[in-house]
Design a protein around this motif. Structure first.
Motif, short mmCIF file in Angstrom:
data_model
loop_
_atom_site.label_atom_id
_atom_site.label_comp_id
_atom_site.label_asym_id
_atom_site.label_seq_id
_atom_site.Cartn_x
_atom_site.Cartn_y
_atom_site.Cartn_z
N ARG A 244 0.90 -1.16 0.00
CA ARG A 244 0.00 0.00 0.00
C ARG A 244 0.93 1.21 0.00
O ARG A 244 1.87 1.29 0.79
CB ARG A 244 -0.90 0.03 1.23
CG ARG A 244 -1.73 1.30 1.32
CD ARG A 244 -2.73 1.35 2.47
NE ARG A 244 -2.23 0.73 3.67
CZ ARG A 244 -2.90 -0.22 4.35
NH1 ARG A 244 -4.06 -0.66 3.94
NH2 ARG A 244 -2.39 -0.73 5.44
N LEU A 245 0.65 2.16 -0.87
CA LEU A 245 1.45 3.37 -0.98
C LEU A 245 0.55 4.57 -0.82
O LEU A 245 -0.55 4.60 -1.36
CB LEU A 245 2.15 3.41 -2.34
CG LEU A 245 3.07 2.20 -2.52
CD1 LEU A 245 2.57 1.33 -3.63
CD2 LEU A 245 4.49 2.64 -2.73
N THR A 246 1.02 5.56 -0.08
CA THR A 246 0.24 6.77 0.15
C THR A 246 1.11 7.97 -0.19
O THR A 246 2.24 8.08 0.28
CB THR A 246 -0.22 6.86 1.62
OG1 THR A 246 -0.92 5.66 1.96
CG2 THR A 246 -1.15 8.05 1.82
N SER A 247 0.57 8.85 -1.03
CA SER A 247 1.33 10.04 -1.42
C SER A 247 1.62 10.89 -0.19
O SER A 247 0.83 10.92 0.76
CB SER A 247 0.56 10.85 -2.46
OG SER A 247 -0.64 11.36 -1.92
N VAL A 248 2.75 11.57 -0.23
CA VAL A 248 3.13 12.47 0.87
C VAL A 248 3.42 13.85 0.30
O VAL A 248 3.69 14.00 -0.89
CB VAL A 248 4.34 11.92 1.66
CG1 VAL A 248 4.00 10.59 2.32
CG2 VAL A 248 5.57 11.78 0.79
#
Length: 165
Positions: free
Chosen positions: A120-124
């Motif tokens: 799972r990847l979440t933009s920062v």
């Protein structure tokens, strides 16, 4: 694709908002299990609507097949292999100074490995958080981000300069 893995601590100021990729379009009758549609504040939802217009028809060679329920805040490719949600809450993991980060085509993401599944990847550092979940075939391949980074960069403004440049 430019990609690098490294730990990063995310300052509390980055608690802006997380955009999880969004998309408009028709749902496929073969689409995977339903996903939870985020409920972001109006300003973040407007970034998600802009992102929905930018998302590609294919990602990593997989055709668009949006999850149910249909929403501009969610998108999918490959019948659930790749799922984007836009306007998700800030993940608790972002407070962990040992959180892992990756950069793809100029967009930075927090990387979370999920047991028995893909990452799972979440933009920062963006004005809303975009979450991308990948199924097990992408356990060691975040290549789909190369197709999603440019739309995120165009639609979701940077919240913390110079981190986005």
């Amino acid at each position: 694709m430019t990609s690098s893995h490294r730990p990063f601590g995310l300052p509390a100021a980055v608690a802006a908002a997380v955009l999880l990729s969004a998309a408009a379009g028709c749902s496929s009758p073969d689409a995977a299990a339903p996903v939870v549609v985020p409920n972001p504040p109006a300003e973040e939802a407007s970034f998600c609507q802009a992102l929905a217009k930018e998302l590609p028809d294919t990602v990593a060679g997989l055709r668009r097949s949006d999850p149910e329920p249909g929403s501009e805040l969610t998108a999918g490719w490959g019948d659930g292999a790749i799922v984007l949600r836009c306007g998700v809450p800030r993940p608790e993991k972002m407070s962990d100074p040992k959180a892992q980060g990756i950069s793809a085509n100029g967009v930075r993401w927090m990387l979370e490995q999920r047991a028995g599944d893909g990452p799972r990847l979440t933009s920062v550092y963006r004005k809303t958080y975009v979450e991308v979940t990948l199924d097990e075939r992408y356990a060691h391949d975040v290549g789909p981000l190369t197709d999603l980074a440019n739309p995120v960069e165009r639609a979701v403004p940077c919240a913390l300069e110079p981190e986005c440049s």
